[in-house]
Design a protein around this motif. Structure first.
Motif, mmCIF file in Angstrom:
data_model
loop_
_atom_site.group_PDB
_atom_site.id
_atom_site.type_symbol
_atom_site.label_atom_id
_atom_site.label_comp_id
_atom_site.label_asym_id
_atom_site.label_seq_id
_atom_site.Cartn_x
_atom_site.Cartn_y
_atom_site.Cartn_z
ATOM 1 N N THR A 13 43.425 40.246 -8.407
ATOM 2 C CA THR A 13 42.378 39.456 -9.325
ATOM 3 C C THR A 13 43.422 39.255 -10.897
ATOM 4 O OG1 THR A 13 40.395 40.486 -8.494
ATOM 5 C CG2 THR A 13 40.360 39.744 -10.649
ATOM 6 N N LEU A 14 43.796 40.286 -11.234
ATOM 7 C CA LEU A 14 44.561 40.208 -12.300
ATOM 8 C C LEU A 14 45.847 39.374 -12.364
ATOM 9 C CD1 LEU A 14 44.596 40.891 -15.391
ATOM 10 C CD2 LEU A 14 45.926 43.123 -14.817
ATOM 11 N N LEU A 15 46.552 39.305 -11.036
ATOM 12 C CA LEU A 15 47.748 38.488 -10.871
ATOM 13 C C LEU A 15 47.169 36.931 -10.937
ATOM 14 C CD1 LEU A 15 49.851 40.687 -8.373
ATOM 15 C CD2 LEU A 15 50.377 40.202 -10.878
ATOM 16 N N ASN A 16 45.889 36.801 -10.194
ATOM 17 C CA ASN A 16 45.606 35.254 -10.107
ATOM 18 C C ASN A 16 45.212 34.739 -11.528
ATOM 19 O OD1 ASN A 16 46.046 35.112 -7.182
ATOM 20 N ND2 ASN A 16 43.966 35.874 -6.792
ATOM 21 N N ARG A 17 44.657 35.451 -12.214
ATOM 22 C CA ARG A 17 44.192 35.402 -13.341
ATOM 23 C C ARG A 17 45.475 34.897 -14.367
ATOM 24 N NH1 ARG A 17 39.929 38.582 -16.916
ATOM 25 N NH2 ARG A 17 38.699 37.609 -15.486
ATOM 26 N N ALA A 18 46.324 35.764 -14.392
ATOM 27 C CA ALA A 18 47.620 35.547 -15.006
ATOM 28 C C ALA A 18 48.324 34.177 -14.547
ATOM 29 C CB ALA A 18 48.658 36.824 -14.802
ATOM 30 N N GLN A 19 48.135 33.959 -13.583
ATOM 31 C CA GLN A 19 48.971 32.745 -12.590
ATOM 32 C C GLN A 19 48.208 31.496 -13.241
ATOM 33 O OE1 GLN A 19 49.369 32.783 -8.561
ATOM 34 N NE2 GLN A 19 50.066 30.569 -8.343
ATOM 35 N N ASP A 20 47.141 31.629 -13.337
ATOM 36 C CA ASP A 20 46.194 30.506 -13.498
ATOM 37 C C ASP A 20 46.203 30.166 -15.146
ATOM 38 O OD1 ASP A 20 45.260 30.274 -11.027
ATOM 39 O OD2 ASP A 20 43.108 31.217 -11.568
ATOM 40 N N GLN A 21 46.525 30.953 -16.003
ATOM 41 C CA GLN A 21 46.830 30.880 -17.229
ATOM 42 C C GLN A 21 48.094 30.922 -17.715
ATOM 43 O OE1 GLN A 21 44.344 33.744 -19.293
ATOM 44 N NE2 GLN A 21 42.604 33.054 -18.570
ATOM 45 N N GLY A 22 49.357 31.081 -16.871
ATOM 46 C CA GLY A 22 50.705 31.064 -17.111
ATOM 47 C C GLY A 22 50.988 31.931 -18.008
ATOM 48 N N PRO A 38 53.622 35.160 -12.899
ATOM 49 C CA PRO A 38 53.276 34.847 -11.515
ATOM 50 C C PRO A 38 53.142 33.358 -11.165
ATOM 51 C CG PRO A 38 51.566 36.185 -12.371
ATOM 52 C CD PRO A 38 52.253 35.938 -13.542
ATOM 53 N N VAL A 39 54.154 33.137 -10.310
ATOM 54 C CA VAL A 39 54.161 31.429 -10.092
ATOM 55 C C VAL A 39 53.818 31.319 -8.552
ATOM 56 C CG1 VAL A 39 56.079 31.119 -11.794
ATOM 57 C CG2 VAL A 39 56.649 31.923 -9.387
ATOM 58 N N ALA A 40 53.695 32.318 -7.780
ATOM 59 C CA ALA A 40 52.981 31.779 -6.505
ATOM 60 C C ALA A 40 52.510 33.060 -5.979
ATOM 61 C CB ALA A 40 54.131 31.515 -5.482
ATOM 62 N N SER A 41 51.378 33.080 -5.036
ATOM 63 C CA SER A 41 50.850 34.217 -4.531
ATOM 64 C C SER A 41 50.039 33.936 -3.186
ATOM 65 C CB SER A 41 49.995 35.144 -5.513
ATOM 66 O OG SER A 41 48.846 34.358 -5.740
ATOM 67 N N VAL A 46 53.375 38.496 -4.387
ATOM 68 C CA VAL A 46 53.429 37.554 -5.269
ATOM 69 C C VAL A 46 54.816 37.335 -5.840
ATOM 70 C CG1 VAL A 46 53.187 39.430 -7.098
ATOM 71 C CG2 VAL A 46 52.458 37.167 -7.761
ATOM 72 N N VAL A 47 55.058 36.260 -6.442
ATOM 73 C CA VAL A 47 56.546 35.869 -6.781
ATOM 74 C C VAL A 47 56.354 35.977 -8.326
ATOM 75 C CG1 VAL A 47 58.273 34.198 -7.150
ATOM 76 C CG2 VAL A 47 56.912 34.697 -4.903
ATOM 77 N N LEU A 48 57.115 36.906 -8.963
ATOM 78 C CA LEU A 48 57.139 36.727 -10.542
ATOM 79 C C LEU A 48 58.288 36.124 -10.971
ATOM 80 C CD1 LEU A 48 55.857 40.477 -11.722
ATOM 81 C CD2 LEU A 48 54.657 38.227 -11.498
ATOM 82 N N ASP A 49 58.274 35.190 -11.887
ATOM 83 C CA ASP A 49 59.545 34.463 -12.636
ATOM 84 C C ASP A 49 59.820 35.157 -13.745
ATOM 85 O OD1 ASP A 49 61.301 32.342 -12.537
ATOM 86 O OD2 ASP A 49 60.174 31.485 -14.123
ATOM 87 N N ASN A 50 60.960 35.791 -13.808
ATOM 88 C CA ASN A 50 61.518 36.325 -15.030
ATOM 89 C C ASN A 50 62.839 35.339 -15.494
ATOM 90 O OD1 ASN A 50 63.408 38.014 -16.665
ATOM 91 N ND2 ASN A 50 61.897 39.553 -16.209
ATOM 92 N N PRO A 51 62.674 34.840 -16.757
ATOM 93 C CA PRO A 51 63.838 33.885 -17.188
ATOM 94 C C PRO A 51 65.185 34.696 -17.228
ATOM 95 C CG PRO A 51 62.078 34.048 -18.820
ATOM 96 C CD PRO A 51 61.421 35.031 -17.636
ATOM 97 N N ASP A 52 65.223 35.840 -17.503
ATOM 98 C CA ASP A 52 66.583 36.399 -17.707
ATOM 99 C C ASP A 52 66.963 37.296 -16.188
ATOM 100 O OD1 ASP A 52 66.472 36.241 -20.365
ATOM 101 O OD2 ASP A 52 65.197 37.791 -20.514
ATOM 102 N N GLU A 53 66.136 37.452 -15.315
ATOM 103 C CA GLU A 53 66.702 38.182 -14.104
ATOM 104 C C GLU A 53 66.234 37.443 -12.772
ATOM 105 O OE1 GLU A 53 65.129 42.064 -14.319
ATOM 106 O OE2 GLU A 53 65.513 42.466 -16.337
ATOM 107 N N GLY A 54 65.642 36.332 -12.949
ATOM 108 C CA GLY A 54 65.582 35.482 -11.740
ATOM 109 C C GLY A 54 63.936 35.828 -11.196
#
Length: 114
Positions: A13-22, A38-41, A46-54
């Motif tokens: 639930t929380l990951l989907n909310r974060a994904q929806d809101q970027g 979160p960019v996909a789930s 879930v796939v978390l996108d971290n600009p520094d680590e991938g």
């Protein structure tokens, strides 16, 4: 008579909310905090996108906790206006807590029971 619904809050639930809101989150996975947006789930991970680590691919059943990070751009904005009398009355009727933080509970001694 007023009826009260129930809501089940899950990691998904929380990951989907974060994904929806970027919005970025921190997830606790086997004692390590992983941060990203979160960019996909799906129902398994879930796939978390971290600009520094991938990108991290994380199984949902491996996540112990999720922290929803506040948007730093909104910290300088003024606090929301006080609720209207109508909203306050509705809140009093419901008598429920909102949000994700549990209420504090008193300590119980070991062996205490009733």
């Amino acid at each position: 008579m007023a009826t009260h619904g129930s809501t089940i809050f899950t990691v998904g639930t929380l990951l989907n909310r974060a994904q929806d809101q970027g919005m970025a989150v921190r997830t606790l996975v086997q004692g390590n905090w992983l941060e990203g947006v979160p960019v996909a789930s799906d129902s398994h991970g879930v796939v978390l996108d971290n600009p520094d680590e991938g990108q991290y691919l994380i199984r949902l059943d491996a996540i112990t906790a999720v922290v929803y990070l506040r948007d730093p751009r909104t910290e300088d904005e003024p606090a929301p206006a006080a609720p209207t009398a109508h909203a306050a009355a509705q809140h009093d009727e419901r008598d429920v807590r909102t949000g994700y933080a549990p209420s504090a509970r008193p300590a119980v001694e070991a062996g205490a029971g009733g």
